[in-house]
Write a protein that holds these residues in place. Structure first.
Motif, short mmCIF file in Angstrom:
data_model
loop_
_atom_site.label_atom_id
_atom_site.label_comp_id
_atom_site.label_asym_id
_atom_site.label_seq_id
_atom_site.Cartn_x
_atom_site.Cartn_y
_atom_site.Cartn_z
N UNK A 167 -8.67 -3.94 -5.78
CA UNK A 167 -7.26 -3.46 -5.29
C UNK A 167 -6.31 -4.38 -4.85
N UNK A 168 -5.12 -4.41 -5.25
CA UNK A 168 -3.92 -5.05 -4.93
C UNK A 168 -3.13 -4.27 -3.95
N UNK A 169 -3.21 -4.72 -2.77
CA UNK A 169 -2.72 -4.19 -1.62
C UNK A 169 -1.34 -4.74 -1.07
N UNK A 170 -0.41 -4.10 -0.99
CA UNK A 170 0.83 -4.42 -0.63
C UNK A 170 0.94 -4.09 0.86
N UNK A 171 1.33 -4.55 1.85
CA UNK A 171 1.41 -4.14 3.32
C UNK A 171 2.45 -4.31 3.85
N UNK A 172 3.10 -3.37 4.51
CA UNK A 172 4.49 -3.24 5.31
C UNK A 172 3.75 -3.09 6.63
N UNK A 173 4.35 -4.03 7.36
CA UNK A 173 3.91 -4.10 8.91
C UNK A 173 4.75 -2.85 9.93
N UNK A 174 4.60 -3.22 10.95
CA UNK A 174 4.96 -2.28 12.11
C UNK A 174 6.45 -2.96 12.43
N UNK A 175 7.11 -2.59 13.50
CA UNK A 175 8.47 -2.84 13.51
C UNK A 175 8.73 -4.04 14.09
N UNK A 176 7.65 -4.97 14.53
CA UNK A 176 7.76 -6.22 14.85
C UNK A 176 7.06 -7.22 14.05
#
Length: 157
Positions: free
Chosen positions: A99-108
């Motif tokens: 798996x190639x995982x792209x991560x978008x974090x939370x607001x901070x």
């Protein structure tokens, strides 16, 4: 190989949901793609931003599996043109086994533990976008990259 977009919190704005669903449906023609949602933290008023990032990190880290290749969508990451991003994806598709995982974090943003777990950081722009909007932008760019790799007319130089 499967591409996963890992996000914190649900997408709530209907116009973004419609766009994301449309590009996700189009992507299925090219590559296995999934959006995985980590629940947004609740009762955070008493938590500092660092405490919130650490709690989110607990959930994000639990989402990773052995063999995953982790790429953070981060303002300090490497920038690409759409064509360069397509070339980048082509290389990853031949080198990443699972798996190639792209991560978008939370607001901070991300805690240091998430930065330590990731192999790379990519920036989609020097501008700041809402976390809701970046999901649509990324999904569209992923679709655009697939059309570039397949010499289809969606992208114009």
């Amino acid at each position: 190989m499967k591409i996963v977009l890992l996000v914190v919190g649900k997408t709530v704005e209907s116009h973004f949901i419609q766009g994301i669903e449309e590009y996700s449906k189009r992507l299925a023609h090219y590559v296995p793609f999934e959006i995985a949602v980590i629940p947004e933290l609740r009762n955070t008023k008493s938590l500092s931003t660092d405490q919130q990032k650490e709690r989110e990190a607990d959930f994000i880290l639990k989402s990773f599996l052995p063999g995953d290749y982790i790429v953070l969508l981060d303002e300090h990451g490497k920038e690409f043109t759409s064509t360069q991003f397509a070339t980048y994806l082509e290389k990853k598709m031949s080198n990443v086994a699972k798996r190639l995982i792209f991560v978008i974090g939370g607001p901070y943003g991300f805690s240091q533990r998430i930065y330590n777990a990731a192999q790379e950081k990519i920036s989609l722009s020097k501008m700041t976008f809402s976390h809701q909007m970046i999901r649509l932008i990324f999904t569209e760019q992923l679709y655009r990259a697939m059309t570039i790799l397949n010499n289809e007319p969606y992208h114009h130089e």
